[in-house]
Design a protein around this motif. Structure first.
Motif, short mmCIF file in Angstrom:
data_model
loop_
_atom_site.label_atom_id
_atom_site.label_comp_id
_atom_site.label_asym_id
_atom_site.label_seq_id
_atom_site.Cartn_x
_atom_site.Cartn_y
_atom_site.Cartn_z
N ASP A 48 1.18 6.87 22.45
CA ASP A 48 0.39 8.08 22.65
C ASP A 48 0.30 9.04 21.26
O ASP A 48 -0.06 10.21 21.26
N GLN A 49 0.88 8.39 20.15
CA GLN A 49 0.77 9.22 18.83
C GLN A 49 -0.15 8.64 17.68
O GLN A 49 -0.15 7.50 17.49
N CYS A 50 -1.25 9.50 17.38
CA CYS A 50 -2.03 8.87 16.28
C CYS A 50 -1.64 9.65 14.91
O CYS A 50 -1.58 10.81 14.96
N SER A 51 -1.47 8.69 13.96
CA SER A 51 -1.02 9.26 12.40
C SER A 51 -2.30 8.99 11.57
O SER A 51 -2.65 7.88 11.71
N VAL A 52 -2.80 9.88 11.27
CA VAL A 52 -3.92 9.65 10.17
C VAL A 52 -3.39 9.78 8.81
O VAL A 52 -2.63 10.91 8.28
N ALA A 53 -3.68 8.93 7.77
CA ALA A 53 -3.13 8.88 6.64
C ALA A 53 -4.36 8.60 5.58
O ALA A 53 -5.21 7.80 5.80
N LEU A 54 -4.39 8.87 4.34
CA LEU A 54 -5.03 8.49 3.34
C LEU A 54 -4.66 7.44 2.32
O LEU A 54 -3.30 7.39 2.28
N ASP A 55 -5.28 6.30 2.18
CA ASP A 55 -5.05 5.24 1.53
C ASP A 55 -4.98 5.46 0.02
O ASP A 55 -6.05 5.70 -0.34
N THR A 56 -3.76 5.48 -0.58
CA THR A 56 -3.72 6.04 -1.84
C THR A 56 -4.13 4.64 -2.77
O THR A 56 -4.53 4.93 -4.04
N PRO B 163 -15.41 2.05 -0.68
CA PRO B 163 -15.54 3.44 -0.45
C PRO B 163 -14.93 4.57 -1.40
O PRO B 163 -14.08 4.14 -2.18
N ASP B 164 -15.21 5.74 -1.25
CA ASP B 164 -14.72 6.72 -2.19
C ASP B 164 -13.31 7.13 -1.41
O ASP B 164 -12.47 7.59 -2.05
N LEU B 165 -13.40 7.04 -0.13
CA LEU B 165 -12.08 7.61 0.39
C LEU B 165 -11.78 6.48 1.62
O LEU B 165 -12.77 6.08 2.50
N ARG B 166 -10.73 5.80 1.64
CA ARG B 166 -10.18 4.97 2.81
C ARG B 166 -9.06 5.56 3.45
O ARG B 166 -8.07 6.15 3.15
N VAL B 167 -9.60 5.85 4.92
CA VAL B 167 -8.54 6.47 5.67
C VAL B 167 -7.87 5.30 6.81
O VAL B 167 -8.50 4.40 7.32
N ASN B 168 -6.81 5.72 6.92
CA ASN B 168 -5.85 4.66 7.87
C ASN B 168 -5.51 5.42 9.02
O ASN B 168 -4.86 6.79 9.09
N LEU B 169 -5.71 4.80 10.22
CA LEU B 169 -5.43 5.41 11.58
C LEU B 169 -4.46 4.48 12.22
O LEU B 169 -4.61 3.26 12.36
N HIS B 170 -3.06 5.07 12.52
CA HIS B 170 -2.06 3.96 13.15
C HIS B 170 -1.78 4.82 14.59
O HIS B 170 -1.51 5.85 14.53
N LYS C 240 0.87 -1.16 0.00
CA LYS C 240 0.06 0.13 0.06
C LYS C 240 0.80 1.16 0.03
O LYS C 240 2.26 1.32 0.57
N ILE C 241 0.44 2.26 -0.46
CA ILE C 241 0.81 3.52 -0.41
C ILE C 241 -0.03 4.52 0.49
O ILE C 241 -1.05 4.64 -0.02
N LEU C 242 0.37 5.06 1.48
CA LEU C 242 -0.32 5.75 2.29
C LEU C 242 0.13 7.11 2.42
O LEU C 242 1.46 7.45 2.31
N LYS C 243 -0.55 8.24 2.47
CA LYS C 243 -0.46 9.88 2.39
C LYS C 243 -0.82 10.27 3.54
O LYS C 243 -1.84 10.54 3.92
N PRO C 244 0.21 10.45 4.70
CA PRO C 244 0.10 11.26 6.12
C PRO C 244 -0.61 12.38 5.57
O PRO C 244 -0.04 13.20 4.89
N ILE C 245 -1.69 12.73 6.58
CA ILE C 245 -2.25 14.09 6.65
C ILE C 245 -2.46 14.97 7.89
O ILE C 245 -2.41 16.14 8.03
N HIS C 246 -2.01 14.12 9.12
CA HIS C 246 -2.36 14.73 10.20
C HIS C 246 -1.72 13.71 11.35
O HIS C 246 -1.69 12.29 11.41
N THR C 247 -0.98 14.37 12.51
CA THR C 247 -0.58 13.48 13.51
C THR C 247 -1.02 14.46 14.80
O THR C 247 -0.66 15.52 14.66
N PHE C 248 -1.40 13.70 15.74
CA PHE C 248 -1.53 14.04 17.29
C PHE C 248 -1.44 13.30 18.25
O PHE C 248 -1.34 11.80 18.03
N ARG C 249 -1.34 13.71 19.34
CA ARG C 249 -1.18 12.90 20.82
C ARG C 249 -2.69 12.38 20.94
O ARG C 249 -3.85 13.19 21.00
#
Length: 386
Positions: free
Chosen positions: A143-151, A132-139, A53-62
């Motif tokens: 205590d770190q959450c990375s949000v990425a779009l599954d390309t 889906p039209d958009l697949r979101v990946n949460l890792h 898979k190729i993921l595109k990260p868009i946001h990271t937060f605690r």
């Protein structure tokens, strides 16, 4: 961006990315991070052989509880990526003391996204797990959450050419990685003596001809994105296809089962590779080397997990056939049964740890010399007394 892969393939995936033109490449565990623009995102999905898979990260937060999770997801402006009349799904991976259930995390993240749309537009996007039209990946790691779009969408091992399979088919990405680890570059003759549904043959031919791994794939997730650029995608496809090179050797496959031969031929035809690959019904143990020069062999023999075989007899026959009938051959195969290797009767020159699904496996290499190994290394030695 992040390219996900199998354990053991990180280095060859990084090498693929470097050749493709990625920037700031860094290897991790089962992943490689890199930088590239939208066109490179298209190229990576089309061309990488060892990426899942190729993921595109868009946001990271605690994140440390459900409130911080909800708040962090709400910080993202989701209408940049999704319309209220579209659908989405959330995939979650967890390694955190704060959360135990991935479904709970997915539900809370979903609530944040739909609440944002309801607040802004009075309506919300739907959940669609299958298409889906958009697949979101949460890792979530500690205590770190990375949000990425599954390309990519479905895993990139779904190349688009394999419609017919046998029992225990090998994953296409695993097959491609084995070939690259074995040093296969298309500069010689190739044989898969137990070809099954033809996956290793197809991947070997695409490597030899420099055909993009996913050129036969029907769709990628990014084709549904709001910034989808069809003209740019066509330009990337055309630039990759210009690297095509003719193949001047042989790629052959054997299988003793008529049904497997038929399925393999169908899959090779689906991949438009039948000009380069020939498949015949033969029992490997009754064959001998047909080519004069060096032969490169890669295969996936049964090892007792889903196929019932007499392991001792079967692996002894592999060793005997290689020794007696295949001089001048570099033979590689994968097995998840370490005991089976004891029966081959040959000493492997390399062992590489891999995983075939959840099974820990070894990719092993046997060098079969013309004559004895001792004779090969003594040819350059002067006679005694000189």
């Amino acid at each position: 961006m992040i390219a996900k892969t199998f354990f053991g393939f990180e280095e060859i995936l990084a090498r693929e990315l470097l050749v493709l033109g990625a920037q700031e490449i860094e290897q991790g565990v089962r992943m490689v991070s890199f930088k590239g623009d939208k066109g490179f995102m298209y190229k990576a999905n089309l061309a990488l052989r060892t990426a899942l898979k190729i993921l595109k990260p868009i946001h990271t937060f605690r994140v440390y509880n459900e409130q911080s999770l909800y708040k962090g997801i709400m910080e993202i402006k989701w209408d940049n990526y999704l319309n209220a009349n579209q659908s989405f799904v959330i995939d979650v991976t967890l390694n955190s003391e704060y959360f135990n259930h991935s479904q709970f995390v997915a539900l809370k993240a979903k609530d944040a996204i739909v609440d944002q749309f309801r607040n802004s537009y009075g309506k919300r996007p739907d959940i669609n797990k299958d298409h889906p039209d958009l697949r979101v990946n949460l890792h979530i790691q500690k205590d770190q959450c990375s949000v990425a779009l599954d390309t990519s969408g479905t895993s990139l091992h779904h190349r688009g050419y394999r419609f017919a399979t046998n029992i225990a088919p090998i994953n296409e990405v695993l097959a491609a990685g084995m070939l690259l680890l074995s040093g296969w570059d298309g500069q010689g003759d190739f044989l898969d003596p137990m070809c099954g549904s033809g996956t290793i043959l197809a991947e070997a031919a695409m490597i030899a001809c420099k055909i993009p791994a996913n050129i036969n794939r029907k769709e990628f997730a990014f084709e549904k994105w709001k910034d989808w650029d069809n003209d740019l995608f066509d330009t990337v496809v055309n630039s990759l296809m210009k690297k095509f090179q003719e193949f001047h050797y042989t790629i052959k496959g054997y299988d003793k089962a008529p049904s497997a031969v038929m399925k393999a031929k169908d899959n090779i035809r689906n991949a438009n590779l039948d000009e380069y690959v020939s498949i015949s019904q033969q029992n490997f143990f009754d064959t001998e080397k047909e080519t004069r020069g060096p032969l490169h062999m890669v295969f996936n023999p049964p090892y007792g997990e889903r196929l019932d075989v007499d392991l001792e007899r079967f692996y002894r026959e592999i060793g005997d056939t290689l020794k007696q009938n295949y001089p001048g051959t570099n033979a590689w195969f994968i097995t998840a049964n370490p005991d089976a290797l004891k029966f081959v009767g040959l000493k492997p020159s390399r062992k590489i740890k891999l995983f075939n699904g959840k099974l820990e496996a070894r990719l092993v290499k046997y060098e079969i010399y013309e004559g004895s190994k001792k004779a090969k290394f003594n040819t350059s030695q002067p006679p005694k007394g000189e």
